[in-house]
Design an enzyme around this catalytic site. Structure first.
Site, PDB file in Angstrom:
ATOM      1  N   TYR A  66      28.586  62.990  42.233  1.00  0.00           N
ATOM      2  CA  TYR A  66      29.966  62.806  42.695  1.00  0.00           C
ATOM      3  C   TYR A  66      30.906  62.474  41.531  1.00  0.00           C
ATOM      4  O   TYR A  66      32.082  62.846  41.564  1.00  0.00           O
ATOM      5  CB  TYR A  66      30.041  61.748  43.810  1.00  0.00           C
ATOM      6  CG  TYR A  66      29.674  62.355  45.154  1.00  0.00           C
ATOM      7  CD1 TYR A  66      30.610  63.071  45.893  1.00  0.00           C
ATOM      8  CD2 TYR A  66      28.382  62.255  45.647  1.00  0.00           C
ATOM      9  CE1 TYR A  66      30.271  63.654  47.104  1.00  0.00           C
ATOM     10  CE2 TYR A  66      28.031  62.847  46.856  1.00  0.00           C
ATOM     11  CZ  TYR A  66      28.982  63.543  47.579  1.00  0.00           C
ATOM     12  OH  TYR A  66      28.651  64.143  48.770  1.00  0.00           O
ATOM     13  N   HIS A 118      37.447  63.776  55.742  1.00  0.00           N
ATOM     14  CA  HIS A 118      36.137  63.550  55.124  1.00  0.00           C
ATOM     15  C   HIS A 118      36.205  62.601  53.939  1.00  0.00           C
ATOM     16  O   HIS A 118      35.327  62.633  53.073  1.00  0.00           O
ATOM     17  CB  HIS A 118      35.500  64.889  54.732  1.00  0.00           C
ATOM     18  CG  HIS A 118      35.130  65.742  55.924  1.00  0.00           C
ATOM     19  ND1 HIS A 118      34.917  67.099  55.850  1.00  0.00           N
ATOM     20  CD2 HIS A 118      34.939  65.409  57.237  1.00  0.00           C
ATOM     21  CE1 HIS A 118      34.609  67.569  57.056  1.00  0.00           C
ATOM     22  NE2 HIS A 118      34.623  66.567  57.913  1.00  0.00           N
ATOM     23  N   CYS A 129      29.806  45.365  51.816  1.00  0.00           N
ATOM     24  CA  CYS A 129      30.951  44.693  52.458  1.00  0.00           C
ATOM     25  C   CYS A 129      32.081  45.670  52.791  1.00  0.00           C
ATOM     26  O   CYS A 129      33.050  45.289  53.439  1.00  0.00           O
ATOM     27  CB  CYS A 129      31.475  43.538  51.595  1.00  0.00           C
ATOM     28  SG  CYS A 129      32.361  44.066  50.117  1.00  0.00           S
TER      29      CYS A 129
END
Ligand code: BJW
Ligand code: ZN
Length: 253
Positions: A66, A118, A129
């Site tokens: 990514y 998305h 968290c």
């Protein structure tokens, strides 16, 4: 040739939805997912990269991939299709831009309030968290395809950061999905740009608008499977078709 009734429908539209997929960013050099030669899934395995299980099994592999994608987007520029959509928003009373894309090229072309179904490559969040870092991540410098890269830790709880995108099997962000569905049900014209229409629930959006009575336009180099009444295809790259559409409908204003 753009059909005259379609031009008229554009001029008459009060609320337009533009629904975009990876094809709208293809001419900016961002690979699509499913194009047979150039798509990401032709080179990389979706199940080992774009699922929560993949991230759990190998966070460094997924994070690195990514980060490579984020670098490509940061190096890219909006193209003529993104700019035509921004121009369209200036011409119609109301336009809702709904994107499946995780890049920020619509925003950089000047579009505001983009509904991202998305998620975003630019908003990682903590696995534990859920918080996003206050500071933007550093500029990535990743080789083609990405290298294994340990995700940073959350500054609040020291959990792992994960890409802020929606993976297979995950729910879409509720507010974005509900805004998109509501816009589809109430628009009078929807332009679907550069999507294969294979991923749900996003793929339901054009059909929903059609059933509610909207005119539908598909902009895609691949011909659309079937056409119903009030449904058109502009066959060709979005960077050519959308500027032509905007010029023909609104060029004289
Ligand atoms: C050009 C061009 C140019 C080229 N100009 N055009 C109902 C039925 C069946 C399955 C399901 C269902 N409901 C849910 C599912 C499961 C799943 C799904 O849909 N699977 C199908 C693939 C079968 N959906 C989900 O898991 C979703 N979550 C969900 O439903 O939660 C509830 C649930 C939970 C558990 C169980 C069941 C339900 C989440 C989907 C998340 C999708 N994520 C991805 C990855 C994002 C992160 C990342 O970037 O890595 O999103 S997948 C990928 O596909 C990405 C895209 O946004 C999405 C759509 O792809 P897109 O944009 O259409 O790209 P392509 O490549 O497919 O098409 C490009 C098009 O452009 C082509 O047509 C070209 O011709 C065209 N083009 N150049 C114009 N110049
Ligand atoms: Zn945290």
């Amino acid at each position: 040739m753009i059909p005259a009734p379609l031009i008229e429908a554009l001029r008459q539209a009060r609320h337009m939805v533009v629904f975009t997929g990876a094809g709208v960013s293809a001419e900016s050099g961002i690979p699509t997912f499913r194009d047979s030669l150039t798509g990401l899934w032709a080179r990389f395995d979706a199940t080992s990269l774009a699922t929560p299980e993949a991230f759990q099994a190998d966070p460094a592999l997924v994070w690195g991939w990514y980060e490579w994608r984020r670098m490509k987007v940061l190096q890219a520029q909006p193209n003529a299709a993104h700019l035509a959509i921004t121009e369209l928003a200036r011409q119609v009373p109301r336009l809702t831009l709904v994107s499946q894309n995780v890049d920020d090229l619509h925003e950089r072309a000047g579009s505001t309030e983009v509904v991202h179904l998305h998620g975003s490559l630019h908003q990682p969040r903590c696995c534990k968290c859920g918080e996003s870092p206050k500071q933007p991540l550093d500029m990535p410098n990743e080789p083609e395809g990405g290298r294994r890269l340990q995700p940073p830790s959350c500054t609040i709880c020291s959990g792992l950061l994960r890409p802020g995108v929606v993976w297979f099997g995950e729910n879409l962000p509720a507010a974005a999905l509900s805004a998109a569905l509501q816009a589809a049900e109430t628009c009078d014209l929807l332009i679907s740009v550069g999507t294969s229409g294979m991923v749900y629930p996003a793929a339901e959006i054009p059909g929903l608008a059609w059933r509610a009575g909207a005119v539908i336009v598909h902009v895609n180099p691949l011909p659309h499977r079937q056409h119903r009444e009030r449904e058109y295809t502009l066959a060709g790259p979005a960077g050519e078709q959308l500027p032509a559409l905007v010029a023909q409908a609104f060029g004289d204003r």
